[in-house]
Design an enzyme around this catalytic site. Sequence first.
Site, mmCIF file in Angstrom:
data_model
loop_
_atom_site.group_PDB
_atom_site.id
_atom_site.type_symbol
_atom_site.label_atom_id
_atom_site.label_comp_id
_atom_site.label_asym_id
_atom_site.label_seq_id
_atom_site.Cartn_x
_atom_site.Cartn_y
_atom_site.Cartn_z
ATOM 1 N N ASP A 134 -16.962 28.243 -5.983
ATOM 2 C CA ASP A 134 -18.395 27.924 -6.080
ATOM 3 C C ASP A 134 -18.679 26.897 -4.985
ATOM 4 O O ASP A 134 -17.753 26.346 -4.384
ATOM 5 C CB ASP A 134 -18.694 27.339 -7.479
ATOM 6 N N SER A 135 -19.963 26.619 -4.773
ATOM 7 C CA SER A 135 -20.325 25.564 -3.823
ATOM 8 C C SER A 135 -19.828 24.204 -4.317
ATOM 9 O O SER A 135 -19.656 23.276 -3.547
ATOM 10 C CB SER A 135 -21.842 25.498 -3.682
ATOM 11 N N GLY A 161 -27.768 26.344 -2.128
ATOM 12 C CA GLY A 161 -29.054 26.923 -2.511
ATOM 13 C C GLY A 161 -30.124 26.962 -1.444
ATOM 14 O O GLY A 161 -31.002 27.825 -1.474
ATOM 15 N N CYS A 204 -20.608 31.872 -8.359
ATOM 16 C CA CYS A 204 -21.794 31.263 -7.768
ATOM 17 C C CYS A 204 -22.815 32.363 -7.514
ATOM 18 O O CYS A 204 -22.540 33.308 -6.766
ATOM 19 C CB CYS A 204 -21.385 30.601 -6.446
ATOM 20 N N ASN A 205 -23.965 32.263 -8.134
ATOM 21 C CA ASN A 205 -25.009 33.281 -7.932
ATOM 22 C C ASN A 205 -25.493 33.299 -6.493
ATOM 23 O O ASN A 205 -25.807 34.353 -5.941
ATOM 24 C CB ASN A 205 -26.203 32.989 -8.851
ATOM 25 N N GLU A 220 -24.556 17.701 -10.339
ATOM 26 C CA GLU A 220 -23.188 17.386 -9.934
ATOM 27 C C GLU A 220 -23.023 15.949 -9.458
ATOM 28 O O GLU A 220 -22.053 15.285 -9.790
ATOM 29 C CB GLU A 220 -22.782 18.358 -8.825
ATOM 30 N N CYS A 272 -27.908 30.204 -12.167
ATOM 31 C CA CYS A 272 -27.069 29.350 -11.320
ATOM 32 C C CYS A 272 -26.006 28.769 -12.233
ATOM 33 O O CYS A 272 -26.311 28.329 -13.348
ATOM 34 C CB CYS A 272 -27.905 28.233 -10.700
ATOM 35 N N THR A 273 -24.756 28.804 -11.773
ATOM 36 C CA THR A 273 -23.656 28.407 -12.656
ATOM 37 C C THR A 273 -23.625 26.904 -12.943
ATOM 38 O O THR A 273 -22.877 26.461 -13.809
ATOM 39 C CB THR A 273 -22.298 28.858 -12.071
ATOM 40 N N HIS A 274 -24.438 26.137 -12.225
ATOM 41 C CA HIS A 274 -24.533 24.703 -12.555
ATOM 42 C C HIS A 274 -25.392 24.460 -13.806
ATOM 43 O O HIS A 274 -25.240 23.443 -14.465
ATOM 44 C CB HIS A 274 -25.169 23.919 -11.397
#
Length: 260
Positions: A10-11, A43, A73-74, A151, A183-185
């Site tokens: 992921d980012s 993003g 990560c989308n 984050e 979004c995975t966050h």
Amino acid sequence: MTFRPIGIFDSGLGGLTVLAALRTRLPREDFIYFADTRFLPYGNRSEAFIQNRSRKIARTLAAKGVKAIVIACNTATAAAAETVREAVTQPVIALEPAVKPAVALTRTGVIGVLATSRTLSSNRFQRLVQNHASGKLVISQPCPGLADAIEIEGPESVRVESLLDAYVPPLATAGADVVVLGCTHYPWVLAGIAARLPGNAVIVDTGEAVARQVERRLQGERLPGGYGQLRIATSGNPRQVHETIARLWGVSLHVESWRL
Ligand code: DGL
């Protein structure tokens, strides 16, 4: 048995929400998680930039002997799923906003999608909506700043609260009864999102669906099995990632530094 982990990236640390679902479903698998925090957030970056990073990360994971790669990560999926598939020979499992399940769940016919600007403006997302949500009203709400605020400043920070105040209530006002976390966050702030929606609204996440898909792929390719180990690496500051994981997961994990 040789060490053949599943690579996941992921980012940043949003993909940990996917990793958690994977580890619950596949406790005997080994994982290498790579957080590209030096370049967080993805993003609002260009498609070409995300494609370059994703290619580089996938090849690095492949060189470390992974048996499959999960794009957790989308935004990276939207910009670079095909690039990653062309770059490596391993099975690649990508995720996308859960629009299809949302269509089955909505009663009002109004679906809200929270995601990054890059995901929502991608052709892939437009196609997803056209192919699976015709006849429904899909309200795409870009959330600039939210992933990095979660984050860097933390899920309960003032900054996150004020961004949620800006992004979530318009979905409720528009009558959305299903909200997709694209979004995975965002699962890290599930409670804050739920608190800004009517009590009967359903919030859909993709972690478990991806875990099921990975399980099917591994079985199909006869690749399951491992020791239940986890390695974490980052392109950014390992100390910072260590601290963020400690805050989010409550565990102290060694974090490797990868220069790529
Ligand atoms: N977690 C990521 C996603 O699922 C990206 C967040 C970001 O880097 O902007 O889209």
